[in-house]
Design a protein around this motif. Structure first.
Motif, PDB file in Angstrom:
ATOM      1  N   ARG A 252       0.828  -1.219   0.000  1.00 31.34           N
ATOM      2  CA  ARG A 252       0.000   0.000   0.000  1.00 31.34           C
ATOM      3  C   ARG A 252       0.855   1.258   0.000  1.00 31.34           C
ATOM      4  N   PHE A 253       1.951   1.225   0.739  1.00 25.12           N
ATOM      5  CA  PHE A 253       2.834   2.388   0.801  1.00 25.12           C
ATOM      6  C   PHE A 253       3.366   2.733  -0.586  1.00 25.12           C
ATOM      7  N   TRP A 254       3.888   1.719  -1.305  1.00 28.98           N
ATOM      8  CA  TRP A 254       4.478   1.993  -2.608  1.00 28.98           C
ATOM      9  C   TRP A 254       3.416   2.285  -3.658  1.00 28.98           C
ATOM     10  N   ALA A 255       2.235   1.732  -3.512  1.00 28.26           N
ATOM     11  CA  ALA A 255       1.135   2.099  -4.413  1.00 28.26           C
ATOM     12  C   ALA A 255       0.785   3.573  -4.241  1.00 28.26           C
ATOM     13  N   HIS A 256       0.768   4.023  -2.986  1.00 29.73           N
ATOM     14  CA  HIS A 256       0.520   5.441  -2.697  1.00 29.73           C
ATOM     15  C   HIS A 256       1.643   6.298  -3.277  1.00 29.73           C
ATOM     16  N   PHE A 257       2.875   5.807  -3.222  1.00 34.81           N
ATOM     17  CA  PHE A 257       4.024   6.506  -3.790  1.00 34.81           C
ATOM     18  C   PHE A 257       3.853   6.663  -5.299  1.00 34.81           C
ATOM     19  N   VAL A 258       3.389   5.613  -5.965  1.00 36.21           N
ATOM     20  CA  VAL A 258       3.171   5.676  -7.412  1.00 36.21           C
ATOM     21  C   VAL A 258       2.137   6.740  -7.756  1.00 36.21           C
ATOM     22  N   ASP A 259       1.010   6.733  -7.050  1.00 32.32           N
ATOM     23  CA  ASP A 259      -0.052   7.696  -7.352  1.00 32.32           C
ATOM     24  C   ASP A 259       0.344   9.123  -6.983  1.00 32.32           C
ATOM     25  N   GLY A 260       1.197   9.257  -5.985  1.00 31.45           N
ATOM     26  CA  GLY A 260       1.640  10.590  -5.584  1.00 31.45           C
ATOM     27  C   GLY A 260       2.846  11.037  -6.380  1.00 31.45           C
ATOM     28  N   LYS A 261       4.014  10.576  -5.984  1.00 30.86           N
ATOM     29  CA  LYS A 261       5.271  11.052  -6.556  1.00 30.86           C
ATOM     30  C   LYS A 261       5.407  10.737  -8.044  1.00 30.86           C
ATOM     31  N   CYS A 262       5.134   9.496  -8.445  1.00 31.83           N
ATOM     32  CA  CYS A 262       5.431   9.069  -9.818  1.00 31.83           C
ATOM     33  C   CYS A 262       4.530   9.747 -10.848  1.00 31.83           C
ATOM     34  N   PHE A 263       3.215   9.669 -10.665  1.00 25.76           N
ATOM     35  CA  PHE A 263       2.325  10.309 -11.634  1.00 25.76           C
ATOM     36  C   PHE A 263       2.496  11.833 -11.614  1.00 25.76           C
ATOM     37  N   GLU A 264       2.794  12.368 -10.441  1.00 26.02           N
ATOM     38  CA  GLU A 264       3.020  13.816 -10.329  1.00 26.02           C
ATOM     39  C   GLU A 264       4.211  14.227 -11.196  1.00 26.02           C
ATOM     40  N   THR A 265       5.310  13.459 -11.133  1.00 23.93           N
ATOM     41  CA  THR A 265       6.495  13.822 -11.911  1.00 23.93           C
ATOM     42  C   THR A 265       6.317  13.517 -13.389  1.00 23.93           C
ATOM     43  N   ILE A 266       5.577  12.446 -13.731  1.00 22.29           N
ATOM     44  CA  ILE A 266       5.267  12.188 -15.144  1.00 22.29           C
ATOM     45  C   ILE A 266       4.494  13.362 -15.733  1.00 22.29           C
ATOM     46  N   ASN A 267       3.489  13.849 -14.993  1.00 17.97           N
ATOM     47  CA  ASN A 267       2.710  14.996 -15.460  1.00 17.97           C
ATOM     48  C   ASN A 267       3.574  16.243 -15.573  1.00 17.97           C
ATOM     49  N   ALA A 268       4.519  16.386 -14.626  1.00 21.73           N
ATOM     50  CA  ALA A 268       5.392  17.564 -14.655  1.00 21.73           C
ATOM     51  C   ALA A 268       6.304  17.543 -15.879  1.00 21.73           C
ATOM     52  N   VAL A 269       6.830  16.371 -16.237  1.00 27.69           N
ATOM     53  CA  VAL A 269       7.662  16.254 -17.443  1.00 27.69           C
ATOM     54  C   VAL A 269       6.817  16.562 -18.682  1.00 27.69           C
TER      55      VAL A 269
ATOM     56  N   ASN B 254      12.683  23.370 -22.145  1.00 24.10           N
ATOM     57  CA  ASN B 254      13.551  22.204 -22.026  1.00 24.10           C
ATOM     58  C   ASN B 254      14.258  22.133 -20.677  1.00 24.10           C
ATOM     59  N   ASP B 255      14.644  23.286 -20.106  1.00 21.84           N
ATOM     60  CA  ASP B 255      15.329  23.288 -18.808  1.00 21.84           C
ATOM     61  C   ASP B 255      14.430  22.716 -17.719  1.00 21.84           C
ATOM     62  N   VAL B 256      13.177  23.163 -17.722  1.00 17.91           N
ATOM     63  CA  VAL B 256      12.224  22.651 -16.729  1.00 17.91           C
ATOM     64  C   VAL B 256      11.974  21.169 -16.972  1.00 17.91           C
ATOM     65  N   ARG B 257      11.881  20.781 -18.246  1.00 19.28           N
ATOM     66  CA  ARG B 257      11.626  19.378 -18.572  1.00 19.28           C
ATOM     67  C   ARG B 257      12.757  18.481 -18.061  1.00 19.28           C
ATOM     68  N   MET B 258      13.995  18.938 -18.225  1.00 24.80           N
ATOM     69  CA  MET B 258      15.134  18.139 -17.769  1.00 24.80           C
ATOM     70  C   MET B 258      15.178  18.049 -16.240  1.00 24.80           C
ATOM     71  N   ALA B 259      14.812  19.142 -15.576  1.00 24.45           N
ATOM     72  CA  ALA B 259      14.777  19.124 -14.104  1.00 24.45           C
ATOM     73  C   ALA B 259      13.723  18.138 -13.611  1.00 24.45           C
ATOM     74  N   MET B 260      12.549  18.164 -14.241  1.00 22.99           N
ATOM     75  CA  MET B 260      11.483  17.244 -13.862  1.00 22.99           C
ATOM     76  C   MET B 260      11.838  15.803 -14.217  1.00 22.99           C
ATOM     77  N   ALA B 261      12.570  15.642 -15.329  1.00 21.24           N
ATOM     78  CA  ALA B 261      13.011  14.305 -15.717  1.00 21.24           C
ATOM     79  C   ALA B 261      13.947  13.724 -14.664  1.00 21.24           C
ATOM     80  N   GLY B 262      14.777  14.583 -14.053  1.00 23.31           N
ATOM     81  CA  GLY B 262      15.643  14.130 -12.963  1.00 23.31           C
ATOM     82  C   GLY B 262      14.841  13.638 -11.772  1.00 23.31           C
ATOM     83  N   ASN B 263      13.767  14.349 -11.453  1.00 22.13           N
ATOM     84  CA  ASN B 263      12.898  13.922 -10.343  1.00 22.13           C
ATOM     85  C   ASN B 263      12.235  12.580 -10.647  1.00 22.13           C
ATOM     86  N   LEU B 264      11.815  12.397 -11.909  1.00 22.45           N
ATOM     87  CA  LEU B 264      11.173  11.138 -12.292  1.00 22.45           C
ATOM     88  C   LEU B 264      12.171   9.992 -12.225  1.00 22.45           C
ATOM     89  N   THR B 265      13.402  10.244 -12.622  1.00 18.97           N
ATOM     90  CA  THR B 265      14.443   9.218 -12.519  1.00 18.97           C
ATOM     91  C   THR B 265      14.662   8.806 -11.069  1.00 18.97           C
TER      92      THR B 265
END
Length: 710
Positions: free
Chosen positions: A583-600, A606-617
């Protein structure tokens, strides 16, 4: 950092069962955990954290979010407040259940607690940090809408009783109750009453009951101290934010440990009909004693229990001075003889004493034997035969009551006596059997004396404080013995949208469970009446319609499916700590992961995209570590089979492929995430996934049309 043991006896708890809680006194999320532990009577060590940002313990046990609360059970850390509450409910079956046993009721409870976190707390913060009067008015209006909606929810869920959970505090009570402190602080600063007897009468009265509850009162922060804390931090939202890293003042009060030197102790379990006997006897004799709850005697036994009852290793055990007395009827007789007050439990006449002992022995033999036979019957024929034996036993007890009571209200005449205490132990189990078999074993036609006796017995002042309600017994039986009815024959519909990663989750879960259902496609730019009716809060897909109930939110739906159709394969792991991890990691996916995918995807340059890509990595690197730990050498998070975390992570496979194409960055690679790279291929090819997951080319074409991306 000083450690403070806040409650419970820690002696005799081995390292695997030792419980610690890292928290901070103003945090409403820590409060949730403490209430849950109190409800379950779990002894734990509470460790106050002043500065979570720099705390080695917090960084060690929660390196992902670096937040409290953190529950440490043995050496296993459990994170996220609602996740912890569910873990506590599943791990310690003592005390009243927190989540309902019915899968739909559980889904409803989880839905509203997510709503409380996403809307109510956000609205409170919105009022607190509003920059001008117009923004403040808008935030207040939104919070008032939340309260109005929760008022309706309370009326529906409580069904005229005291709490969202009915007669007892439940999951929604804990989730919403934790925000009462922040809400009172906000009322002080804003001058607006958000819970009012005219606008929200149900919530107004509920809040008083919640504050006064024995599991809440000792741990609920004082409003004035919360107000002072907010003033010291120079912003009213500091005590209500999830970010507790700015805590600078520690609560200076300490709760004294229960250091009573009383020479009488009773080891029991709240649901045990045999421990009930001992408690009634001690109450009748006005004996002061220390009650020690055994968390779950079927799974683990404390050192004290093993030392005190080495033969049977069962509750109850009465410890009087240095002596241990075992077996419930034996304890009742001992209590009667050791404290010879005016009120005798056993009759004084030898013949009547012998008769009382005979019928008590009959209850423990024929009575419980027949109840167990009904409960354990493998087919209808066996159940009916056992039910006939039980009815014969109760008919014999009816005759004994008529003879023994001599026209009085109890077997003992005008007062509760030995046979009353013995027979009283079957009242709870009998109510459970009646609930699940549909047979009324005590009825005015066949056992009129016992029917009236049972009502008087339950209401007696020596019984009522210790006997669980019928609802509590039934809930306990459902959880403990998996006696819940699932309603598998109801029609099933799924409202979804092609390409929706969240609808995909529901489709995969239904496929895994081999559930036949009708799929109804929703058009993105319009919402059908059925969708608006089925999900009036969020108005989004997916929605699962099972019979006449609607279940919303994708992860909630997956859990509902797993619980409603308990066939193999299981989606959630069976062990509570593994479930909490998933449940913890599922919550992480819905929070952090989808949030950073949307941000990319939404980056404007391009600068913002690369910064967000770093967060997604970074997010995917964390998931790589979780995969290595969870898969245990298998190809999937669930090992050899798709599990809850696979379904949660699988939702981002499609969106991730789109972002990789348009950003030119490979987020899943052999160098950084080798496990996740192979996992994604296995997930795509799985027979429960392939029919529903669009291809990369289809996702790309959809994205080009939808978002006008080239």
């Amino acid at each position: 950092k000083q450690k403070r043991i806040i409650m419970g006896l820690m002696n005799g708890v081995n390292n695997d069962e030792y419980v610690r809680l890292l928290g901070a006194w103003p945090s409403p999320f820590v409060l949730r955990t403490r209430i849950a532990l109190n409800l379950k009577r779990v002894p734990y060590e509470y460790l106050e954290e002043e500065d979570t940002l720099n705390s080695e313990s917090v960084l060690n046990y929660n390196p992902v979010h670096k937040q409290i609360p953190i529950l440490i059970h043995g050496n296993k850390p459990i994170r996220e407040s609602l996740n912890i509450v569910m873990y506590v409910d599943e791990t310690w079956l003592s005390g009243p259940p927190i989540l309902p046993s019915d899968p739909f009721d559980r889904a409803v409870a989880r839905f509203w607690d997510v709503y409380i976190d996403e809307h109510c707390f956000t609205s409170i913060n919105g009022v607190a940090v509003a920059k001008d009067e117009e923004e403040r008015k808008m935030a207040i209006a939104k919070l008032e809408q939340c309260m109005a909606l929760l008022e309706e929810t309370f009326q529906e869920c409580s069904k005229g009783r005291g709490f969202f959970g009915g007669d007892n505090i439940g999951f929604i009570d804990i989730g919403f109750g934790s925000m009462l402190g922040p809400l009172k602080v906000l009322e002080k600063f804003s001058g607006v009453k958000f819970i009012h007897p005219e606008n929200t009468p149900g919530l107004f009265n509920w809040a008083d009951r919640f504050y006064a509850h024995e599991a809440v009162k000792p741990v609920m922060p004082d409003t004035e101290k919360l107000v002072e804390f907010a003033r010291l931090n120079k912003k009213t939202d500091s005590s209500i934010s999830r970010d507790t890293t700015q805590i600078k003042k520690r609560q200076k009060t300490e709760m004294a440990q229960n250091g009573s030197k009383n020479t009488v102790k009773l080891i029991g379990t709240w649901s045990s009909p045999f421990a009930l006997r001992a408690r009634i006897a001690l109450h009748l004799k006005s004996v002061e004693y220390e009650y020690i709850e055994e968390a779950d005697v079927l799974k683990s036994k404390s050192d004290l229990l093993l030392k005190s009852n080495p033969i049977h290793k069962k509750v109850p055990v009465l410890i009087h001075g240095g002596d241990s007395i075992c077996e419930s009827l034996n304890i009742v007789q001992y209590v009667d003889e050791a404290w010879p007050s005016k009120l005798s439990i056993l009759p004084s006449n030898p013949k009547e004493r012998a008769s009382a002992r005979f019928w008590a022995h009959f209850v423990d033999g024929k009575g419980f034997e027949s109840i167990d036979a009904v409960a354990g019957a493998k087919d209808d024929a066996g159940r009916m035969a056992a039910a006939g034996n039980l009815m014969e036993s109760l008919a014999a007890l009816e005759e004994a009551f008529q003879k023994s009571s001599k026209g009085g209200e109890f077997f003992g005449g005008e007062n509760i006596g030995y046979v009353d205490i013995a027979c009283g132990a079957i009242v709870g189990p009998l109510s459970v059997i009646e609930a699940f078999s549909g047979v009324k074993f005590l009825s005015p036609d066949t056992t009129p004396g016992l029917v009236q006796w049972a009502e008087r017995f339950r209401a007696h002042e020596a019984v009522k404080p210790y006997m669980p309600t019928v609802a509590e017994f039934v809930e306990f039986a459902k959880q403990k013995f998996n006696m819940a009815q699932s309603g598998l024959n109801s029609t099933v519909k799924l409202l979804g949208t092609w390409g929706s990663p969240f609808a995909l989750r529901a489709q995969v879960a239904l496929h895994l469970k081999s559930v036949e259902y009708e799929y109804m496609e929703e058009v993105l730019n319009s919402k059908s009446d059925l969708l608006l009716e089925s999900n009036p809060i969020y108005k989004k897909v997916p929605v699962l319609i099972h019979g006449d109930v609607s279940v919303c939110e994708s992860l909630n739906i997956v859990q509902y499916i797993d619980e409603s159709w308990p066939s193999d394969p299981s989606i959630l792991p069976s062990h509570p700590s593994d479930r909490a991890f998933a449940r913890f990691w599922a919550h992480f996916v819905d929070g952090k992961c989808f949030e950073t995918i949307n941000a990319v995807a939404g980056a404007k340059d391009n600068d913002v995209r690369m910064a967000m890509a770093g967060n997604l990595t970074d997010c995917l690197t964390s998931l790589e570590e979780a995969f290595q730990k969870s898969s245990k050498g298998g190809y999937l998070f669930g090992g050899e089979n798709i599990g809850f975390l696979d379904i949660a992570c699988g939702a981002m496979v499609g969106p991730l492929s789109v972002v990789e194409k348009f950003s030119g960055v490979k987020f899943l690679s052999e160098d950084t995430t080798p496990g996740m790279l192979q996992w994604a291929e296995k997930f795509r090819a799985h027979e429960a996934v392939e029919p529903y997951l669009p291809t990369v080319a289809e996702f790309l074409e959809f994205a080009k049309k939808k978002f006008n991306v080239q």
